[in-house]
Design a protein around this motif. Sequence first.
Motif, PDB file in Angstrom:
ATOM      1  N   MET A 244       0.973  -0.748   0.319  1.00  0.00           N
ATOM      2  CA  MET A 244      -0.185  -0.219  -0.331  1.00  0.00           C
ATOM      3  C   MET A 244       0.692   1.624  -0.170  1.00  0.00           C
ATOM      4  O   MET A 244       1.950   1.429   0.561  1.00  0.00           O
ATOM      5  N   VAL A 245       0.760   2.386  -0.773  1.00  0.00           N
ATOM      6  CA  VAL A 245       1.767   3.068  -0.649  1.00  0.00           C
ATOM      7  C   VAL A 245       0.866   4.165   1.015  1.00  0.00           C
ATOM      8  O   VAL A 245       0.001   4.844   1.116  1.00  0.00           O
ATOM      9  N   SER A 246       1.855   4.142   1.194  1.00  0.00           N
ATOM     10  CA  SER A 246       2.255   4.914   2.393  1.00  0.00           C
ATOM     11  C   SER A 246       2.296   6.629   2.855  1.00  0.00           C
ATOM     12  O   SER A 246       2.494   7.145   3.247  1.00  0.00           O
ATOM     13  N   ARG A 247       3.051   6.848   1.330  1.00  0.00           N
ATOM     14  CA  ARG A 247       3.651   7.966   1.535  1.00  0.00           C
ATOM     15  C   ARG A 247       4.144   8.202   0.089  1.00  0.00           C
ATOM     16  O   ARG A 247       5.100   8.314  -0.555  1.00  0.00           O
ATOM     17  N   SER A 257       4.475   0.498   2.137  1.00  0.00           N
ATOM     18  CA  SER A 257       4.202  -0.809   3.303  1.00  0.00           C
ATOM     19  C   SER A 257       4.057  -1.954   3.385  1.00  0.00           C
ATOM     20  O   SER A 257       3.067  -2.109   2.179  1.00  0.00           O
ATOM     21  N   ILE A 258       4.806  -3.078   2.966  1.00  0.00           N
ATOM     22  CA  ILE A 258       4.558  -4.224   2.645  1.00  0.00           C
ATOM     23  C   ILE A 258       4.421  -5.299   4.071  1.00  0.00           C
ATOM     24  O   ILE A 258       6.043  -4.757   4.408  1.00  0.00           O
ATOM     25  N   GLU A 259       3.971  -6.337   4.199  1.00  0.00           N
ATOM     26  CA  GLU A 259       4.022  -6.688   5.498  1.00  0.00           C
ATOM     27  C   GLU A 259       5.615  -7.961   5.733  1.00  0.00           C
ATOM     28  O   GLU A 259       5.996  -8.360   4.107  1.00  0.00           O
ATOM     29  N   PRO A 262      11.119  -3.599   5.215  1.00  0.00           N
ATOM     30  CA  PRO A 262      11.211  -2.442   5.952  1.00  0.00           C
ATOM     31  C   PRO A 262      10.631  -1.502   4.876  1.00  0.00           C
ATOM     32  O   PRO A 262      10.180  -2.181   4.262  1.00  0.00           O
ATOM     33  N   GLU A 263      10.353  -0.078   5.272  1.00  0.00           N
ATOM     34  CA  GLU A 263       9.104   0.401   4.231  1.00  0.00           C
ATOM     35  C   GLU A 263       9.979   0.507   3.066  1.00  0.00           C
ATOM     36  O   GLU A 263      11.607   0.670   2.847  1.00  0.00           O
ATOM     37  N   VAL A 264       9.936   0.161   1.499  1.00  0.00           N
ATOM     38  CA  VAL A 264      10.237  -0.197   0.429  1.00  0.00           C
ATOM     39  C   VAL A 264       9.901   1.441  -0.370  1.00  0.00           C
ATOM     40  O   VAL A 264       9.186   1.699  -0.759  1.00  0.00           O
ATOM     41  N   LEU A 265      11.465   1.548  -1.591  1.00  0.00           N
ATOM     42  CA  LEU A 265      11.054   3.146  -2.244  1.00  0.00           C
ATOM     43  C   LEU A 265      11.346   2.674  -3.409  1.00  0.00           C
ATOM     44  O   LEU A 265      11.659   1.317  -4.125  1.00  0.00           O
ATOM     45  N   CYS A 266      10.241   3.179  -4.187  1.00  0.00           N
ATOM     46  CA  CYS A 266      10.214   3.131  -5.482  1.00  0.00           C
ATOM     47  C   CYS A 266       9.253   3.354  -6.653  1.00  0.00           C
ATOM     48  O   CYS A 266       8.591   4.542  -6.107  1.00  0.00           O
ATOM     49  N   GLU A 298      19.804   6.113  -0.165  1.00  0.00           N
ATOM     50  CA  GLU A 298      18.553   6.386  -0.282  1.00  0.00           C
ATOM     51  C   GLU A 298      18.345   5.903  -0.974  1.00  0.00           C
ATOM     52  O   GLU A 298      16.417   5.117  -0.710  1.00  0.00           O
ATOM     53  N   ARG A 299      18.379   5.053  -2.391  1.00  0.00           N
ATOM     54  CA  ARG A 299      17.690   4.914  -3.548  1.00  0.00           C
ATOM     55  C   ARG A 299      17.510   3.420  -3.584  1.00  0.00           C
ATOM     56  O   ARG A 299      16.868   2.870  -4.078  1.00  0.00           O
ATOM     57  N   VAL A 300      18.719   2.501  -3.065  1.00  0.00           N
ATOM     58  CA  VAL A 300      18.347   0.940  -2.578  1.00  0.00           C
ATOM     59  C   VAL A 300      17.388   0.471  -1.421  1.00  0.00           C
ATOM     60  O   VAL A 300      17.897   0.960  -0.374  1.00  0.00           O
ATOM     61  N   ASN A 301      16.324  -0.427  -1.350  1.00  0.00           N
ATOM     62  CA  ASN A 301      16.096  -0.945  -0.795  1.00  0.00           C
ATOM     63  C   ASN A 301      17.105  -2.659  -0.517  1.00  0.00           C
ATOM     64  O   ASN A 301      17.260  -3.265  -1.080  1.00  0.00           O
ATOM     65  N   MET A 302      16.668  -2.419   0.938  1.00  0.00           N
ATOM     66  CA  MET A 302      17.320  -3.630   1.294  1.00  0.00           C
ATOM     67  C   MET A 302      16.163  -4.950   1.674  1.00  0.00           C
ATOM     68  O   MET A 302      15.280  -4.098   3.048  1.00  0.00           O
ATOM     69  N   VAL A 303      16.685  -5.731   2.090  1.00  0.00           N
ATOM     70  CA  VAL A 303      15.689  -6.373   3.254  1.00  0.00           C
ATOM     71  C   VAL A 303      16.925  -8.168   3.457  1.00  0.00           C
ATOM     72  O   VAL A 303      17.476  -8.498   2.626  1.00  0.00           O
ATOM     73  N   GLU A 304      16.475  -8.493   4.648  1.00  0.00           N
ATOM     74  CA  GLU A 304      17.708  -9.588   5.067  1.00  0.00           C
ATOM     75  C   GLU A 304      16.557 -10.903   4.609  1.00  0.00           C
ATOM     76  O   GLU A 304      15.074 -10.839   5.032  1.00  0.00           O
TER      77      GLU A 304
END
Lengths: 381, 285, 256
Positions: A244-247, A257-259, A262-266, A298-304
């Motif tokens: 969902m678009v949070s901001r 925001s994706i379950e 962390p917050e994802v930039l797109c 800041e432009r790169v999304n990261m997740v483990e």
Amino acid sequence: MEEFLVFDKVSKSFGDVQALKNVSLSVKKGEIFSLLGPSGCGKTTLLRVAAGFERPDSGRVYLDGEDITDIPPNRRKVNTIFQNYALFPHMSVWENIAFGLKVAGMPGARITEEVNRMLALVHMEDQARKKPDQISGGQKQRVAIARALINKPRVLLLDEPLAALDLKLRQRMIIELDSIHDEVGITFLFVTHDQGEAMSLSDQIAVMNEGNVEQVGTPVQIYEAPVSSFSAAFIGDANFFEGMVSRVEGADYSRLSIEGFPEVLCFNDQPRSQGDLVYLSVRPEKVRISRDRPRDDERVNMVEGAVEDVIYLGSHTRYWVRVDQYRLAVTRQHQRFQLDEKPVTWGDSVWLSWHADDGFMLQRYEEKDEDLLAFLPEGEE
Amino acid sequence: MREWLTSLPSFIWLTILFVIPTVLVFAVALKPADPFGGVGAGWTLDTFRDLGDPNYPAIVWRTLWMSVVATAVCLAAALPFAYYIARSDERLRPVLLMAVVIPFWTNFLIRIFAWKVLLHPEGLVKRLLVSFHLVSPDVSLMYNEGAVLMVLIYTYLPFAVLPIYAASEKFDFRLIEAARDLGCRKWRAFYSVFLPGISRGLWTAALVVFVPALGSYVIPDIMGGPASEMIGNKIAQRVFVDRNLPHASALSALLTIVVVLPMIVYLLRRGTGESGKHPVVEAGP
Amino acid sequence: MKRSRIPLIVAVICFVFLYLPIIVLVINSFNGSRFGSVWGGFSLKWYARLFSDREVWFSLRNTLIIAVSATALSVVLGTLAAFALHRYKTRLQVLHYTLIYTPLVVPDILMGMSLLLLFVSVAMPLGLFTILLAHVTFCISYVAMVVLARLQDFDWSLMMAASDLGAGPWTSFRRVLLPLIMPGIVSGGLLAFTLSLDDFVITFFVAGPGSATLPIQIYSMIRHGSPPMINALSTLLLVFTFTMVWTSQRLMRRTT
């Protein structure tokens, strides 16, 4: 360039099946235009409408401004390469190619001249006396091309012309088709279910599904910015996440925001507003996989995540990585220096990262998206 | 419009020369005979009542059992025969097949005559058998049920081979290997995989032997005696000797009914599809 | 996997069974002796006698007249029927198919008997003409089936290709469809010709005085005539059959 071959609100049903639903398309002069989609999407029906083998229930077809909807196939200035080539088995290669001119009543000397020119174009001079069952698949293909082109069609229709060939030959014929196109400069309308063929040959692609055109664009547009979950999933592989678009961050970016993430930039390919339900889609080859946490950007999304499967595929390796409820496909090309690294393997804990510009958002509605479910990448549970 | 144009010629021809004559058989069977060999006026059930004559049930019974035996022997021989051809080397196959087709296309009077020559009291078979002391010189090999049966089998064996061969040729023999691999013994693999796989061919073979055998007339006429007559002989006698058309019609009607039954069984079993082609069509001339 | 020997053994027995009588017949046709069991030296006298037999020639003439005309008629009717059966999938064609298929499985004697009743009831004199009608009746079905099989193998996209290349319906038919199904029509015709040539039972029922065909002649020779002459005639017919089968197989193989 002007619009050359135009389909205007064409519909066609066979019994209860609606093969074409109000399809409008325009093909420009001289371009290679592909109709791409799974079997049963209506692409072949549209081609047959262009050839004159099917009459649309409603809608019109125009060729260079002239309404050709009611003109029978034998009087249309379009020719077809059939899927199985449909070479006349009782005629030699030479007679096959000459057929159209003979029927048109051209004098013999000119026919000979034209046929020889076409034989040279498709490099079949030595095979002219042979019958179709004495030549190979690739040669049949060339005869079919010569037989169609000799009539100087204004549009050449190609119905899955490469489907009957093996992989190596297919790749060679793609190059040959392309160079023939450059030489004769005729408009090609090309039907295929193979995205690779469409991508490598086309100027424009129309992605079709269930009788509708989902998207029209250049290969790059279709691949990089699909407008529907169907195009996204049908062309190449893609990972999908419900979000969902949070901001909204300026005109260019949104935060989602994706379950489990962390917050994802797109990147916004179209204006978004807060609270929009979307799918985030990221192609496997856009995701980087590493043991160590990448440098912050800041432009790169990261997740483990944790590696669940590793499939070595020669030119690249496909990883399946668990992140919360999702199982992500990640592709990594092999490069020389990587061979020295300690390879990533089952159970390893890894970092996945992708640039905000490499993701794209698709509108999400409340109900489950059937297309998406049908086109999840191979290997998905 | 085109449909009528292309269908009507054969439709009309076959209606006039096939459907109407078949109906006529049943109609004339209900007519009395007139003494001049024609068909009398009025309707009667007498002709059918005559079929109750103790002669007829015996002939019908003989026709049935001889046809059944001929069919069974033909199938039993054609099955391994066709199997052998289907599994033989690809270059040899057309030669073997042609060797089956040639007797098939040989005029059938000639084939019957060939046996008459062999079984003749002075013929080769008789002399061989006598010289080996297998039969006594006074036994006649001809004019009995055995001789008729033998020639029935000889005539219809190629009819049985061709459809079974056509079905076997299409059969995927790797299935037998698969069955063996799954632990089937040879015979078990044969009857639980191969036979069901070619069942259509078997049914066609049975039909194309059984039905013509029921209608045999020339074979018992030349090879048989009075004690080996079949329905066909009686029909011909009524026509050519007694000139009693109603009686011949009644017998034909009876035969038609006997023939229709196996055909219905066949059509139910066969389902649809092409491996049930008539062998004459399959063999080409 | 070791294969069972049974099929081979049965095959050998079957071939001996099928060919022994024929071979004895052929050998005897060159036997100078009247009696098949005694070898009277090589001789062609039975052939000579056969060729001087006027009845044999007369019946051969009848047979050929009927076979040629029955073939011509049944090829036209059967081919048309096959086109209708292939092209249209209507209720009419289901009936049509039944009508075409049934004569293939009706015993000859029933067909002969029923046709005789028809001709008697309309008082048509029995002779060559009634034989011709009867032959066409059973040949239609065979021709239709053979042509139908060929049509089913025909790739209809070729007709689309022809029209795509500018050929009108008639040109497509003449230049593409007809040449490709011609082998079917020819072999249907050969089949009709052979069947007509060979038929005895049906012909016997509908033949009249003076209209004896070759099979009828053979039958009367078997009943009353001289066996050595039949041997000679049979040998000639065997050679003819062999040539026919061989050419038609060659023809079919070359064109498929």
